[in-house]
Design a protein around this motif. Structure first.
Motif, PDB file in Angstrom:
ATOM      1  N   LYS A   1       2.221  -1.601   4.582  1.00 16.06           N
ATOM      2  CA  LYS A   1       1.888  -0.216   4.385  1.00 16.06           C
ATOM      3  C   LYS A   1       3.359   0.678   4.045  1.00 16.06           C
ATOM      4  CE  LYS A   1      -0.295   3.945   6.216  1.00 16.06           C
ATOM      5  NZ  LYS A   1      -1.498   3.878   5.323  1.00 16.06           N
TER       6      LYS A   1
ATOM      7  N   ASN B   1      -6.172   1.633   9.318  1.00 24.22           N
ATOM      8  CA  ASN B   1      -4.735   1.020   9.208  1.00 24.22           C
ATOM      9  C   ASN B   1      -4.397  -0.227  10.149  1.00 24.22           C
ATOM     10  OD1 ASN B   1      -3.260   2.455   6.935  1.00 24.22           O
ATOM     11  ND2 ASN B   1      -4.078   4.257   8.348  1.00 24.22           N
TER      12      ASN B   1
ATOM     13  N   SER C   1       3.746  -1.538   8.934  1.00 21.39           N
ATOM     14  CA  SER C   1       4.310  -0.397   8.460  1.00 21.39           C
ATOM     15  C   SER C   1       5.971  -0.677   7.953  1.00 21.39           C
ATOM     16  CB  SER C   1       4.298   0.869   9.353  1.00 21.39           C
ATOM     17  OG  SER C   1       4.866   1.959   8.703  1.00 21.39           O
TER      18      SER C   1
ATOM     19  N   PRO D   1      -5.848   3.570   2.005  1.00 21.73           N
ATOM     20  CA  PRO D   1      -5.828   2.818   3.223  1.00 21.73           C
ATOM     21  C   PRO D   1      -6.993   1.974   3.451  1.00 21.73           C
ATOM     22  CG  PRO D   1      -5.107   4.893   3.684  1.00 21.73           C
ATOM     23  CD  PRO D   1      -5.444   4.988   2.433  1.00 21.73           C
TER      24      PRO D   1
ATOM     25  N   LYS E   1      -2.076  -4.077   9.315  1.00 20.20           N
ATOM     26  CA  LYS E   1      -1.144  -3.706   8.364  1.00 20.20           C
ATOM     27  C   LYS E   1       0.109  -3.723   9.167  1.00 20.20           C
ATOM     28  CE  LYS E   1      -4.214  -0.837   5.866  1.00 20.20           C
ATOM     29  NZ  LYS E   1      -4.592   0.271   5.148  1.00 20.20           N
TER      30      LYS E   1
ATOM     31  N   GLU F   1       0.819  -1.085   0.058  1.00 18.32           N
ATOM     32  CA  GLU F   1       0.067  -0.117  -0.053  1.00 18.32           C
ATOM     33  C   GLU F   1       0.744   1.166   0.016  1.00 18.32           C
ATOM     34  OE1 GLU F   1      -1.835   2.768   3.033  1.00 18.32           O
ATOM     35  OE2 GLU F   1      -3.099   0.865   3.377  1.00 18.32           O
TER      36      GLU F   1
END
Length: 408
Positions: free
Chosen positions: A51, A76, A81, A36, A79, A28
């Motif tokens: 993400k 979010n 990061s 998102p 997910k 993403e």
């Protein structure tokens, strides 16, 4: 998809242990709501969503305000990061390594941004022919495609604002980001279709989900009405021109209750429940007559509803099978007994803005064959950078060099 380990493995809460997208990796490049929310829907179906955020601040609404933080924390969840500065050649190489493993890329950058970074669909399709590339934009390619776009822009252009609110008052936007979410839903549906197509063709594709056109599609039956009957609808409040009565009514305890009988049986049931003899009144015997004499009917019903508490009004009408509901405030929705009984909410800890745990909605669809994910907390900025890079074969010194060079 294999090769990128998932340290936040999704598990189903019931039924089968597997979810439909368990073997799908989604990258993403998203911010605010539209991108998102789309990838969150895919995560709800089991996809591993990474993400990818800029190391300097990440998603535009991280740490922005209480509403912005809350938006971030909701869309979010589930997910991981990874921070990458995609203007860095070294970080771009890492991104290309990720694309070797990825099934889907979701992006909602401003028009032309991905192309300037060298990661537009035309840049990637030859290198990654199986990649499904989902762009969420303000508009489909055409005269408007380069215009700045926000949720209210789509609501305004689509006609949605023109039918929202009350006659004689300025148009109003929806109380939630309906255009962003409409595009996200269409984007997620298109991704699922593209994944199914890839099973048969072996090739990926690009899909574009636009805020404007997606919101226009939500206005479809009003467009059909205008075309067919040469009549332009205006603001409707909580009413609907096809039914009478069909509106909100204030109660003795200063609450609001929606009442909407949608057939003659329910109209008679309403009269019975509220001890009214209106069904034999010549002004109100048929739906057409009720529409013609709506002001008089509404005055009678407003007086009647104002003499009952919301609990009594809802109880009496519900017992007679009349569509009715108290207009809940947001805090009342969270405590709704049906939602609590059906395990609709999941609790997560915030990544941004507060230390308080939050109850947020889960995927609303239930299946006979698979359950719902046990939601993970929304990620801190770059929280999973090192484990993701390690799974791609980068050692500690590689990661440190990337960080020193401004790539992470």
């Amino acid at each position: 998809m294999d090769g990128v380990s998932d340290d936040n493995t999704h598990t189903a809460s019931a039924k089968s242990d597997s979810l439909p997208l368990d073997d799908v990796l989604v990258l993403e490049l998203g911010h605010i709501i539209a991108g998102p929310f789309c990838s969150m829907l895919l995560a709800d179906l089991g996809a591993d969503v990474i993400k990818v955020e800029h190391p300097n601040g990440g998603d535009l609404i991280r740490g922005s305000s209480p509403v912005g933080n809350s938006s971030f924390n909701y869309v979010n969840r589930d997910k991981r990061s990874l921070t990458l500065n995609l203007k860095s050649d070294a970080a771009l190489e890492v991104f290309f390594d990720l694309l070797e493993e990825a099934d889907v890329l979701v992006e909602n950058y401003a028009p032309g941004t991905a192309e300037r970074l060298g990661i537009g669909y035309d840049d990637l399709k030859k290198l990654y022919p199986e990649l499904i590339y989902c762009s969420i934009k303000g508009f489909n390619p055409g005269p408007y495609e380069s215009y700045p776009a926000l949720d209210p822009i789509a609501e305004a252009l689509s006609g949605l604002m023109s039918v929202t609110g009350h006659e004689g008052m300025p148009p109003v936007r929806s109380g939630t980001s309906i255009a962003d979410m409409a595009a996200s839903f269409y984007g997620a549906i298109a991704v699922l279709g593209a994944l199914f197509r890839r099973v048969h063709t072996g090739t990926g594709t690009k899909v574009t989900a636009p805020l404007f056109e997606s919101t226009v599609s939500m206005m479809g039956y009003w467009l059909a009405y205008t075309e067919a009957y040469d009549d332009v609808p205006g603001p409707m409040g909580a009413s609907h021109p096809n039914w009478a009565p069909y509106d909100v009514f204030k109660t003795a305890d200063n609450e609001w209750v929606f009442i909407g009988p949608s057939g003659e049986h329910q109209w008679h049931a309403l009269c019975s429940a509220l001890d009214l003899n209106l069904q034999t009144d010549s002004r109100f015997e048929t739906l057409e007559e009720r529409r013609e004499n709506l002001d008089e009917l509404m005055a009678i019903l407003r007086r009647t509803c104002k003499s009952h508490s919301s609990e009594t009004l809802v109880s009496r009408l519900r017992e007679e099978g009349v569509p009715v509901a108290k207009v809940n405030s947001v805090d009342e929705v969270i405590d709704d007994p049906h939602l609590q009984a059906t395990d609709f909410f999941t609790e997560v800890s915030a990544a941004e803005g507060t230390d308080r745990p939050m109850q947020i909605p889960r995927f609303p669809v239930v299946s006979s064959e698979f359950g719902r994910v046990d939601s993970d907390d929304p990620p801190k900025l770059g929280e999973h950078t090192e484990p993701i890079l390690s799974s791609l074969g980068y050692d500690k010194s590689d990661i440190e060099h990337l960080r020193e060079d401004g790539g992470l």
